[in-house]
Design an enzyme around this catalytic site. Sequence first.
Site, mmCIF file in Angstrom:
data_model
loop_
_atom_site.group_PDB
_atom_site.id
_atom_site.type_symbol
_atom_site.label_atom_id
_atom_site.label_comp_id
_atom_site.label_asym_id
_atom_site.label_seq_id
_atom_site.Cartn_x
_atom_site.Cartn_y
_atom_site.Cartn_z
ATOM 1 N N ASP A 1 31.359 16.818 -20.121
ATOM 2 C CA ASP A 1 30.911 18.100 -20.699
ATOM 3 C C ASP A 1 31.360 19.285 -19.839
ATOM 4 O O ASP A 1 31.334 20.422 -20.307
ATOM 5 C CB ASP A 1 29.379 18.127 -20.772
ATOM 6 N N GLN B 1 23.011 14.624 -24.307
ATOM 7 C CA GLN B 1 22.941 15.674 -25.325
ATOM 8 C C GLN B 1 21.818 16.653 -24.974
ATOM 9 O O GLN B 1 20.695 16.251 -24.675
ATOM 10 C CB GLN B 1 22.722 15.036 -26.713
ATOM 11 N N LYS C 1 30.094 12.763 -32.367
ATOM 12 C CA LYS C 1 30.795 12.423 -31.124
ATOM 13 C C LYS C 1 31.160 10.937 -31.112
ATOM 14 O O LYS C 1 32.265 10.557 -30.731
ATOM 15 C CB LYS C 1 29.926 12.792 -29.907
HETATM 16 N N1 GUN Z 1 24.156 20.703 -26.956
HETATM 17 C C1 GUN Z 1 24.815 21.683 -27.603
HETATM 18 N N2 GUN Z 1 26.123 21.691 -27.259
HETATM 19 C C2 GUN Z 1 26.290 20.689 -26.373
HETATM 20 C C3 GUN Z 1 27.419 20.177 -25.676
HETATM 21 O O1 GUN Z 1 28.544 20.666 -25.763
HETATM 22 N N3 GUN Z 1 27.173 19.105 -24.877
HETATM 23 C C4 GUN Z 1 25.947 18.564 -24.738
HETATM 24 N N4 GUN Z 1 25.807 17.537 -23.902
HETATM 25 N N5 GUN Z 1 24.882 19.008 -25.362
HETATM 26 C C5 GUN Z 1 25.054 20.059 -26.183
#
Ligand code: GUN
Length: 279
Positions: free
Chosen positions: A119, A96, A52
């Site tokens: 998100d 996350q 990311k």
């Molecule tokens: N953990 C697994 N997929 C995601 C996601 O799309 N966003 C976040 N914040 N955590 C995750």
Amino acid sequence: MAQIIDGKRISQEIKDELREKVASLKAEGKEAALAVIQVGCDPASSVYVNNKKKACAYIGIESLSYELPEETTEAELLALIDKLNNDNAVNGILVQLPVPAHINEDKIIQAISPEKDVDGFHPENVGKLVIGEEGFVSCTPAGIIQLLKRSDIEISGKNCVVIGRSNIVGKPMALLMLRENATVTIAHSKTQNLKELCKNADILIVAIGKPQYITAEYVKEGAVVIDVGIHRDAANKLCGDVKYDEVFPVASAITPVPGGVGPMTIAMLMNNCVASMSR
Ligand code: GUN
């Protein structure tokens, strides 16, 4: 022979479009920063978080990294979110998931300001998706819509079966397909006659979380098959929820694993960051 839906190429195309958009927004004096919070050091989460941050660097968004120790308390994490909510230089906040067990995930999701919830997990953004208002949409399902549209796959009027009812993938996926005028069925672990149900799907979206579970028997001739799963098989090779080699000859289009849905999640996260930047 199925068309292979190339998520790697399509995600690159989207990131390149966003990179141009960010450059022109910056020329107007707009800046963007995404706060990326990781609690603990789960290795899989570290890989996602790094990817990311790399994507942010590529498109020209600043990423602010918060790597917090495993023993961080819920109150400490909430205090950091509150600080970032009130920081005008930050327009996206991402925690996350999963967070350690002593932290209430729902409380964390609800603490993030809906305007910075890139998100798309906050109940306000989920509610907006339900009633068709503009808001942040969960990245994996939004990415699947882009895969279909950019592969010229017709959605309107099609029978779509989504397997999986998670808040992050299954539920928003079903709502997005409904928004695109598909006839949508959500299947889950208690669904009866899953095979027959899937056999009826023009578009089958699989987020079942079981390696290579969906065989050719589940797939109608000419169906479009989207595989959200990612696992390692006995030989340590990446595989999805779909038995690819078996389904490929039956489907008209299919996403591979890796290189299908996976790269789209980050591309759509970047899309949400840019949307937040331009607001
Ligand atoms: N953990 C697994 N997929 C995601 C996601 O799309 N966003 C976040 N914040 N955590 C995750």
